[in-house]
Design a protein around this motif. Structure first.
Motif, PDB file in Angstrom:
ATOM      1  N   ASN A  20      63.908  56.564 -77.521  1.00  0.00           N
ATOM      2  CA  ASN A  20      64.019  55.285 -78.214  1.00  0.00           C
ATOM      3  C   ASN A  20      64.858  55.403 -79.482  1.00  0.00           C
ATOM      4  O   ASN A  20      65.626  54.489 -79.823  1.00  0.00           O
ATOM      5  CB  ASN A  20      62.653  54.722 -78.564  1.00  0.00           C
ATOM      6  N   ILE A  21      64.718  56.542 -80.172  1.00  0.00           N
ATOM      7  CA  ILE A  21      65.501  56.722 -81.388  1.00  0.00           C
ATOM      8  C   ILE A  21      66.978  56.927 -81.040  1.00  0.00           C
ATOM      9  O   ILE A  21      67.866  56.398 -81.714  1.00  0.00           O
ATOM     10  CB  ILE A  21      64.935  57.907 -82.208  1.00  0.00           C
TER      11      ILE A  21
ATOM     12  N   PHE B 194      73.152  52.499 -80.571  1.00  0.00           N
ATOM     13  CA  PHE B 194      73.463  51.070 -80.693  1.00  0.00           C
ATOM     14  C   PHE B 194      74.138  50.771 -82.038  1.00  0.00           C
ATOM     15  O   PHE B 194      75.187  50.140 -82.109  1.00  0.00           O
ATOM     16  CB  PHE B 194      72.162  50.262 -80.561  1.00  0.00           C
ATOM     17  N   LEU B 195      73.531  51.295 -83.123  1.00  0.00           N
ATOM     18  CA  LEU B 195      74.035  51.015 -84.461  1.00  0.00           C
ATOM     19  C   LEU B 195      75.458  51.554 -84.633  1.00  0.00           C
ATOM     20  O   LEU B 195      76.371  50.834 -85.075  1.00  0.00           O
ATOM     21  CB  LEU B 195      73.133  51.666 -85.522  1.00  0.00           C
TER      22      LEU B 195
ATOM     23  N   GLU C 200      68.503  55.678 -78.560  1.00  0.00           N
ATOM     24  CA  GLU C 200      69.053  54.367 -78.208  1.00  0.00           C
ATOM     25  C   GLU C 200      69.354  53.522 -79.438  1.00  0.00           C
ATOM     26  O   GLU C 200      70.414  52.895 -79.536  1.00  0.00           O
ATOM     27  CB  GLU C 200      68.069  53.627 -77.293  1.00  0.00           C
ATOM     28  N   ALA C 201      68.463  53.568 -80.419  1.00  0.00           N
ATOM     29  CA  ALA C 201      68.647  52.782 -81.639  1.00  0.00           C
ATOM     30  C   ALA C 201      69.895  53.237 -82.381  1.00  0.00           C
ATOM     31  O   ALA C 201      70.742  52.413 -82.785  1.00  0.00           O
ATOM     32  CB  ALA C 201      67.410  52.900 -82.528  1.00  0.00           C
TER      33      ALA C 201
END
Lengths: 892, 126
Positions: free
Chosen positions: B13-14, B20-21, B16-17
């Protein structure tokens, strides 16, 4: 008719002769030419002070009154000398090895150097011997009066004469007995003088006897005829009295202070006893040989009112044999004076050593600083004591009226002194004898003797006739001559029976009931086993002082450097020849002081004594050494205990510290782990929530996806927090169990459905339904939690293509076993021990759990009284849950 | 000035975050989630910046950082380190090992973005 003046002149001349002999003997002893002074013959003759005026005058009177009973007085000592010479030898050996000065000293020494006992024995001896002294005074006074009656030129008063006689004897005893103060209390001069007197009295009595038999009775046959005619021949023998008096005489022979003085203290060589064992009985035989003839002839020739105690004097006088009478008088005088001198010497030694000196020393703060000082005090004490003893004798003479038969007075003394016997014999042969026992026995014996024999003998003054007739306090069983209701016994037999029986009984019982002090034990062993501890008779070996030995010993104590410095200094002081000093007394004294600073005074003394030789190490030295070592030992063991205690404490502290450090490290690691586990989902939540907030133009699809991530991570966070709280409650032990009953199958059903919710995933579960048919009593929710965790783990971690889990149930040794075995690769061997630790996720990191499941399961099983463990070697991940008592809780 | 970033992180999840950024900010993002061969990955990929998680399976971020600094041409490579452990000692150790920036999770997105831009700008200047 001889005048009184001539009599006095002869007396003084005789006394002067005795002085001369004593003086010469002392001179010879001082010069070392004393071999014949120390002959067995002199020793045997000195024992004859047993024969006093009592045996010289009194025996004839005794025979005239009571027939052959007088023999008992000779029989007692004979039995002791012949039948118990080995006992006497033991006494002599002890006396020499322990440097005993009197019988009081002997008992005190045996019973742990007890001063109380010494004082007790001294008092008993002084009071016991008083009638005996009085007896001598009475006999001399009587013998004087015989001559005085025959001499009308001079006025003679019996009352004042006894005082003059006593004063004369006191001066005589003081001059003889306290001229010098010998360290070992031996008096060669006195012994020689009394040996001479022994010969004189024997010669005098034999002379009278021969005169009576061959001069008056015309030979042996005539004498025997006279004896048959006299009442003596008809006296029958009283068995009780014979036994009692023979025993008394034997006891007194051993216990009398003056006998102890000549037999033990003045003994030069214990081998002399062997000679005395036959020679002294022979002397007694000679002394008693003519007693019956003189008594029979006296009874025949003399008027009825004549005192039979004086037949020895009056029979020759009545026949006009003044010379023989004079010899007889000198014989009686010898008997009395030798007894008084030695008795006064012995008693005054006891009084000064055990009564006066302790009082004087304790009254002075610094103790004895100068030996001359002590010397003066001791001599003065002894002289005063002799005066006091004579005064007591006079007092007894006057209280008793001076009219009693000599033998009766003597027996009172014997009975008193015999009270020492139980403590003495017990002390020699029985290690269990104690000071308390000896004191108690002596006390009771002495009291009975006083009450039943001494006081009644003193006339009406001291015990009223009421007490005599009705008993003390009006109690019938306390009548002096009928104690405990035993009537009709002769007073002497009665007293001896009760006093010695109770004395012995009390002595034994109290000894058994009391515990001896260490000193008593040691002295007891020394006395009883004297032959093991002392060498036979031998002289001092020449003292060969070894400076080198002294040096070696000193080095051992002071260290090499200090010892060398000390010895060099001493050598320089002595004139500087070589570096070892001569062992002069001054040097030895300084060395002893120096060593005493390091090892204690007694030890230093004993060590030097051993090297220098000369003086052997005495028991006292050894005891003092033992005391010192005991103190040091105690001190060092105290230190040892303290240091052990310290190191124990230090160890505990170290342990506690290690534990704390470990706990602190564990806590740090745990917090770090918790932080990581919390921050990771929070990171995702924050990042995606910021993306949702800050990013424009996100598709609906993206928005839903990111919100789902946020939701999942929030759930994960919640689960983690719940687990943490659960674990914390379980670990603190504050969890309350909800115990209920239910079938195992139901618990497992619930667990399976909870762990594998919804549609069946890949994990296939095999169960043994039959084995599960049993009722459990436990906290079923908590148990289900454990099962859920295990099933969920299997689902997460089993890496087989077609994952399967077998749940097997069985009962073994009253315990319920539930095994969970999957078909995966299992837990690596090196991680098996770790799986139950917190956050110990092994293998796949992405399994999603917080890593607390097994830790919680372990805590739960512990609370339920069971166990959970990993089962190695099952071909896959395998866990076993154990429940006690078929699921019953141990705590129930 | 290049715009490539290598993200070494194991939480999906990290990853992916951050991806994305940074992607939206114009960065080229490569990811890697295993510690054991992370150093090889850096040497092969030659990124302009590395974002390195501290706790990784196989090898810890701290060890990877030390290895990187031991390689001559990687001594000045900007490394942004992320950690979920809240210990001050970790920061000290990382700085000693030559970290360029040290950030604690959870971070703010803007913070990460600013750090990435600044570090790459600094590196290209020197």
């Amino acid at each position: 008719m001889a005048s009184l003046n001539l009599l006095l002149l002869v007396c003084f001349g005789y006394v002067a002769l005795l002085f001369g002999v004593a003086f010469a003997a002392d001179r010879m002893a001082a010069k070392g030419r004393s071999t014949w002074l120390r002959s067995p013959l002199v020793y045997t003759l000195s024992l004859s002070i047993y024969c006093t005026a009592w045996t010289f005058y009194g025996a004839v009177g005794y025979a005239a009154r009571s027939g052959l009973e007088f023999v008992t007085i000779y029989l007692g000592p004979t039995l002791v000398m012949v039948g118990w010479w080995w006992g006497l030898r033991k006494l002599v050996r002890i006396g020499r090895s322990q440097r005993i000065t009197s019988i009081a000293d002997l008992l005190s020494s045996r019973y742990g150097k007890s001063n109380v006992l010494a004082i007790g024995v001294t008092i008993l001896a002084v009071i016991g011997v008083t009638p005996y002294i009085s007896l001598q005074l009475q006999s001399i006074t009587l013998s004087f009066s015989i001559f005085a009656e025959a001499d009308p030129t001079r006025g003679y008063h019996e009352d004042s004469s006894v005082i003059w006689v006593a004063a004369g004897l006191a001066v005589f005893a003081i001059l003889f007995g306290t001229r010098n103060l010998d360290a070992n209390e031996r008096h060669h001069g006195v012994v020689m003088a009394i040996a001479l007197e022994a010969v004189v009295k024997l010669v005098a009595l034999l002379a009278v006897g021969i005169f009576v038999v061959w001069g008056l009775s015309g030979g042996v046959a005539g004498t025997l005829a006279r004896i048959d005619a006299s009442p003596i021949g008809h006296w029958r023998v009283d068995g009780g009295r014979w036994t009692a008096i023979t025993f008394l005489a034997a006891a007194a022979f051993v216990c009398l202070p003056r006998m102890f003085q000549v037999m033990v203290v003045e003994n030069d060589d214990e081998r002399h006893l062997r000679t005395a064992a036959w020679a002294f009985p022979f002397y007694l035989l000679l002394m008693s040989l003519f007693v019956v003839p003189i008594a029979a002839v006296g009874l025949d020739l003399m008027p009825a009112w004549e005192n039979p105690d004086l037949f020895v004097l009056t029979v020759p006088l009545s026949q006009g044999r003044e010379g023989l009478a004079m010899l007889s008088f000198i014989g009686g005088f010898s008997s009395a004076t030798s007894m008084v001198i030695v008795a006064a010497m012995a008693l005054s030694t006891m009084l000064s050593n055990h009564v006066v000196m302790p009082i004087w020393l304790s009254s002075r703060k610094q103790g004895a600083s100068q030996s001359g000082d002590v010397r003066k005090v001791v001599l003065l004490a002894r002289r005063v004591a002799i005066g006091g003893i004579m005064a007591l004798g006079v007092l007894y003479f006057q209280l008793s009226g001076g009219g009693a038969a000599l033998a009766a007075i003597g027996l009172i003394s014997f009975a008193g002194v015999a009270q020492i016997l139980p403590a003495l014999v017990g002390g020699l042969y029985w290690r269990g004898a104690t000071r308390t026992g000896a004191l108690a026995g002596l006390g009771i014996g002495f009291a009975i003797w006083l009450f039943s024999l001494l006081l009644p003998g003193l006339g009406n003054g001291l015990l009223s006739s009421k007490v005599m007739a009705e008993g003390l306090f009006g109690l019938g069983w306390l009548r002096p001559h009928a104690l405990f209701g035993i009537e009709g016994l002769d007073p002497i037999v009665h007293c001896v029976l009760w006093s010695l029986t109770l004395n012995t009984m009390v002595f034994c019982i109290v000894s058994l009931a009391s515990f001896p002090s260490p000193l008593e034990r040691l002295q007891g062993a020394q006395f009883v086993n004297i032959y093991d501890h002392s060498a036979g008779p031998r002289g001092w070996t020449g003292s060969v002082a070894q400076s080198e030995d002294l040096m070696v010993m000193t080095q051992r104590i002071l260290g090499a450097k200090d010892a060398r410095a000390l010895f060099q200094r001493e050598a320089a002081l002595q004139g500087g020849r070589g570096h070892l000093p001569e062992p002069t007394p001054a040097f030895l004294e300084r060395l002893e002081r120096q060593l005493a600073g390091s090892v204690g005074a007694a030890t230093a003394h004993a060590m030097i004594g051993q090297i220098v030789g000369g003086s052997s190490v005495s028991v006292q030295d050894l005891l003092a050494v033992a005391d010192e070592s005991a103190q040091m030992l105690e001190y060092s063991s105290k230190l040892e205990a303290q240091s052990a205690e310290l190191s124990r404490t230090a160890g505990k502290l170290r342990e506690a510290n290690e534990k704390l450090t470990q706990i602190s490290l564990q806590k740090d690691a745990f917090l770090s782990q918790v932080s990581h586990e919390l921050r990771t989902p929070m990171t995702s939540i924050r990042a995606f929530s910021e993306i949702l907030r800050d990013t424009e133009g996100l598709s609906q699809e993206e928005k839903r996806r990111y919100a789902a991530i946020i939701h999942d991570e929030a759930v994960r966070l919640t689960r983690l927090l719940n687990d943490l709280l659960d674990l914390s409650v379980l670990e603190s032990g504050q969890v309350s169990l909800n115990v209920s009953s239910g079938p195992l199958s139901q618990v497992l059903d619930h667990a399976v459905s909870s762990a594998l919710p919804g549609d069946g995933r890949a994990l296939t579960i095999h169960r043994n339904r039959e084995g599960e048919e049993m009722t459990l009593r436990s906290d079923l929710d908590r148990l289900a939690q454990v099962f859920i965790n295990l099933i969920a783990n299997a689902q997460k971690y089993c890496d087989a293509d077609k994952p399967e889990l077998r749940i097997e149930t069985r009962v073994e040794h009253d315990r319920l076993l539930v095994d969970f075995i999957d078909n995966g690769s299992g837990v690596p061997v090196d991680s098996q021990a770790l799986v139950f630790e917190k956050f110990a996720r092994v293998g796949a990191e992405k399994a999603g759990g917080a890593g607390l499941g097994l830790a919680i399961s372990r805590e739960i099983m512990e609370r339920l009284g069971g166990d959970i463990r990993y089962l190695p070697g099952q071909g896959g991940g395998a866990f076993r849950v154990v429940l006690p008592g078929r699921g019953k809780m141990a705590a129930e | 000035m290049g715009r490539s970033v290598l993200l070494i992180e194991d939480e999906p999840n990290i990853i992916e975050a951050i991806r994305f950024l940074l992607t939206r900010d114009g960065w080229e993002v490569d990811t890697h989630s295993d510690g054991t061969d992370a150093v090889e990955k850096v040497r092969a990929g030659r990124p302009d910046l590395v974002i390195l998680d501290m706790m990784l399976p196989g090898r810890s971020g701290m060890d990877i950082l030390r290895d990187l600094r031991g390689i001559d041409d990687l001594k000045t490579l900007p490394v942004l380190m992320l950690t979920a452990r809240g210990q001050a000692r970790d920061r000290e150790m990382a700085e000693k090992a030559g970290v360029s920036r040290f950030m604690t999770k959870p971070f703010s997105n803007a913070e990460v973005m600013t750090a990435v831009r600044d570090l790459v700008a600094q590196a290209s200047k020197s």
